[in-house]
Scaffold this active site. Structure first.
Site, mmCIF file in Angstrom:
data_model
loop_
_atom_site.group_PDB
_atom_site.id
_atom_site.type_symbol
_atom_site.label_atom_id
_atom_site.label_comp_id
_atom_site.label_asym_id
_atom_site.label_seq_id
_atom_site.Cartn_x
_atom_site.Cartn_y
_atom_site.Cartn_z
ATOM 1 N N THR A 1 32.926 34.356 41.209
ATOM 2 C CA THR A 1 31.960 34.190 40.112
ATOM 3 C C THR A 1 31.894 32.755 39.600
ATOM 4 O O THR A 1 30.833 32.264 39.227
ATOM 5 C CB THR A 1 32.365 35.101 38.924
ATOM 6 O OG1 THR A 1 32.337 36.443 39.377
ATOM 7 C CG2 THR A 1 31.427 34.960 37.754
ATOM 8 N N THR B 1 48.256 41.655 38.238
ATOM 9 C CA THR B 1 47.291 42.706 38.556
ATOM 10 C C THR B 1 46.044 42.431 37.725
ATOM 11 O O THR B 1 46.162 42.018 36.569
ATOM 12 C CB THR B 1 47.842 44.097 38.133
ATOM 13 O OG1 THR B 1 49.040 44.323 38.862
ATOM 14 C CG2 THR B 1 46.885 45.212 38.433
ATOM 15 N N GLN C 1 52.503 54.060 40.328
ATOM 16 C CA GLN C 1 51.095 53.824 39.973
ATOM 17 C C GLN C 1 50.956 53.360 38.519
ATOM 18 O O GLN C 1 49.856 53.025 38.074
ATOM 19 C CB GLN C 1 50.193 55.017 40.299
ATOM 20 C CG GLN C 1 50.703 56.357 39.834
ATOM 21 C CD GLN C 1 49.820 57.503 40.339
ATOM 22 O OE1 GLN C 1 49.013 57.982 39.572
ATOM 23 N NE2 GLN C 1 49.958 57.934 41.565
HETATM 24 N N1 ASP Z 1 33.158 39.767 42.392
HETATM 25 C C1 ASP Z 1 33.712 38.515 42.005
HETATM 26 C C2 ASP Z 1 34.761 38.105 43.030
HETATM 27 O O1 ASP Z 1 35.855 38.584 42.985
HETATM 28 C C3 ASP Z 1 34.295 38.585 40.642
HETATM 29 C C4 ASP Z 1 34.937 37.292 40.182
HETATM 30 O O2 ASP Z 1 34.792 36.246 40.763
HETATM 31 O O3 ASP Z 1 35.615 37.318 39.168
HETATM 32 O O4 ASP Z 1 34.467 37.293 43.879
#
Ligand code: ASP
Length: 342
Positions: free
Chosen positions: A15, A167, A279
């Site tokens: 992103t 995580t 988990q």
């Molecule tokens: N879908 C994106 C990715 O993991 C989400 C992000 O970048 O935070 O590439």
């Protein structure tokens, strides 16, 4: 005058460097050079920065061991030329990649900091700038010319974590990650506060070794009340996998139904490595604490202790890729190799 740290910024996608497609409105990766244009502040940092980008940046949902090998190779090829590395990566699978790189980079003695963002860099309310700038500062921290961070870290929303302890817990909050079983390595407030006691100490004077042979013939089985015998049978008798991570309940507990235990016992006797990981997001497997885990211990299930599933996946692929002998596998898996378990 002391030499400014030299940092290599590796852009893989995510992103942080995405823009909205004009037609569909979906987020897609864009050219890395534009990313740097969007953060002129980078020039004000007390370090020099070079950049390298994946030819085709990816959404991290498309991440795989071949790309992990590419990141490791970029770091290996540039190891002597740079003081630290910052990997820009999508947050979705960042914990898996940070874990994988921690195993691939044996004897790492320089910072490798993963970061990304929840909002694209061009967005007015973006979290990308702080994450990127502070990650570079973390990678630049030195005491008498020696890097402070000498392991794979993950920096997000004012905190630096050990990468293989993290995580992704939240798909919306800026504070997307947590490391519930290991303290934060550093925090960014008015000052950068480093938790020196928790930092990884690499073996002195050892050369970096790249371990990129990951074996992907593994599986993850999450238990749930009512899980069916045919499903467990299909997985546990499959010839397609050499290792299986079972996500159990609480402190490593599973159904004690005889069919489940005998399927597991037969699979282990046939050479399948079975790892018990809880988990729960935090806490540790402790086989034998309850009756519902005593049998697992007796039949030779490997304890994942307080490892995350992400790190367990990476460690399993790594140990299988390294062809660790069957009779040593359990002991080695239950040993902390890069600080991934207590
Ligand atoms: N879908 C994106 C990715 O993991 C989400 C992000 O970048 O935070 O590439």
């Amino acid at each position: 005058m002391t030499k400014q740290p030299h940092i290599l910024l590796i852009y893989t996608g995510g992103t942080i460097g995405m823009v909205k497609d004009a037609d569909s409105g979906a987020l897609k990766a864009f050219d890395f050079n534009s990313l740097l244009v969007k953060i002129p502040e980078l020039r004000l940092l007390d370090c020099t920065i070079d950049t390298i980008s994946f030819e085709e940046p990816i959404d991290s949902s498309n991440m795989n061991p071949k790309y992990w090998g590419d990141i490791a190779t970029i770091i290996g090829d540039n190891y002597s030329k740079f003081d630290g590395f910052v990997v820009l990566h999508g947050s979705d699978t960042m914990s898996y990649s940070a874990s994988a790189l921690s195993f691939m980079l044996e004897n790492l003695a320089k910072p490798v900091i993963f970061t990304g963002s929840q909002l694209p860099i061009g967005d007015l309310r973006t979290d990308a700038k702080e994450n990127l700038i502070t990650s570079i500062q973390m990678a630049s921290l030195q005491i008498e010319g020696v890097p402070v961070i000498r392991e794979v870290g993950l920096y997000f929303e004012y905190k630096l974590y050990r990468g293989n302890r993290t995580t992704k817990l939240n798909a919306e909050h800026f504070e997307a990650f947590e490391s519930l079983n290991y303290p934060h390595l550093a925090e960014s407030g008015v000052h950068l506060k480093v938790n020196y006691k928790q930092l990884w100490e690499p073996t002195p004077n050892s050369e970096l070794i790249l371990r990129t042979a990951m074996d992907t013939n593994i599986g993850v089985l999450k238990l749930f009340p009512g899980i069916s015998r045919p499903l467990c049978e299909a997985i546990l008798t499959s010839k397609l996998i050499k290792g299986l991570i079972i996500e159990t309940y609480g402190a490593g507990n599973a159904t004690s139904e005889p069919w489940f235990i005998s399927l597991l016992k037969a699979a282990i006797a046939n050479g399948l490595h079975v790892i018990n990981v809880t988990q729960c997001a935090g806490g540790s497997v402790n086989m034998g604490q309850y009756e519902t885990s005593s049998q697992l211990k007796l039949i030779g299930v490997i304890s994942g202790k307080d490892i995350t599933t992400e790190a367990a996946v990476a460690k399993l692929m790594y140990l299988l890729g390294e062809n660790v002998a069957k009779n040593k596998f359990k002991t080695i898996f239950e040993t902390s190799l890069r600080g991934e378990m207590s």
